[in-house]
Design a protein around this motif. Sequence first.
Motif, PDB file in Angstrom:
ATOM      1  N   THR A   9       0.678  -1.027  -0.020  1.00 53.53           N
ATOM      2  CA  THR A   9      -0.176   0.043   0.082  1.00 53.53           C
ATOM      3  C   THR A   9       0.821   1.211  -0.032  1.00 53.53           C
ATOM      4  OG1 THR A   9      -0.309   0.053   2.346  1.00 53.53           O
ATOM      5  CG2 THR A   9      -1.536  -1.105   1.499  1.00 53.53           C
ATOM      6  N   GLN A  10       0.193   2.394  -0.318  1.00 61.98           N
ATOM      7  CA  GLN A  10       0.851   3.533  -0.406  1.00 61.98           C
ATOM      8  C   GLN A  10       1.255   4.242   0.952  1.00 61.98           C
ATOM      9  OE1 GLN A  10      -1.192   6.363  -3.002  1.00 61.98           O
ATOM     10  NE2 GLN A  10      -0.037   5.895  -4.632  1.00 61.98           N
ATOM     11  N   LYS A  11       0.278   3.868   1.804  1.00 60.00           N
ATOM     12  CA  LYS A  11       0.500   4.252   3.150  1.00 60.00           C
ATOM     13  C   LYS A  11       1.688   3.573   3.706  1.00 60.00           C
ATOM     14  CE  LYS A  11      -1.645   4.380   7.575  1.00 60.00           C
ATOM     15  NZ  LYS A  11      -3.012   3.972   8.466  1.00 60.00           N
ATOM     16  N   GLN A  12       1.867   2.279   3.670  1.00 60.24           N
ATOM     17  CA  GLN A  12       3.105   1.559   3.960  1.00 60.24           C
ATOM     18  C   GLN A  12       4.356   2.104   3.380  1.00 60.24           C
ATOM     19  OE1 GLN A  12       1.879  -2.487   2.793  1.00 60.24           O
ATOM     20  NE2 GLN A  12       1.051  -2.977   4.690  1.00 60.24           N
ATOM     21  N   HIS A  14       4.809   4.877   2.092  1.00 62.22           N
ATOM     22  CA  HIS A  14       5.206   6.350   2.534  1.00 62.22           C
ATOM     23  C   HIS A  14       6.054   6.233   3.870  1.00 62.22           C
ATOM     24  CE1 HIS A  14       5.057  10.633   2.848  1.00 62.22           C
ATOM     25  NE2 HIS A  14       4.540  10.328   4.260  1.00 62.22           N
TER      26      HIS A  14
END
Length: 188
Positions: A9-12, A14
Amino acid sequence: MDALIVASTQKQQHALTDVLYHENINCVVCSNAAEARRASFNRPFDLFVINSGLIDEHGNELAAALADANDIGGVFIDDYSRIDSLAEVLNGMGVVMLARPISRSALLEAVRIVAASNARVRALKQKNEELTSKLEDVKYISRAKIVLMRSLGYTEEQSHKYIEKKAMDLRVSRRKVAMDILKTYEAY
């Protein structure tokens, strides 16, 4: 220093790159194992960080492949319940295991440990290559001395002096002189 970051995921992604950015580590981010493998073929990395549970595989196979193929260590993040079963194999390959949830400081410490370990491995590999090259030099020079002793009746000392003098006169390495002698006097 360059790092390969692999997280779904993009959250991970980032969160991981943010920690490494503050350590002046350049990051290449991939969202799956196939993309990470392609990236590792295109350029060398100093370390990797993989957050398990990728779209196309769990990630432990990727960690093992990257560590084995590139002689680098990395960080593998997984659930606490799986850490023990994977640790035996991955730790032996230079991969530091971290259990979720991880703190910023734990990730940073793991990355520093892996970076130091990878630097040591690179230095040892370079030293090994230098020693291997010197051993090859000795092998060629010894064979050339034997050829000179057989072909021209030189003593070992005369053969040694001949190779040394020829190397100085021609301003080439003793290995080069030895290889030329072998080409000239050895039968193919």
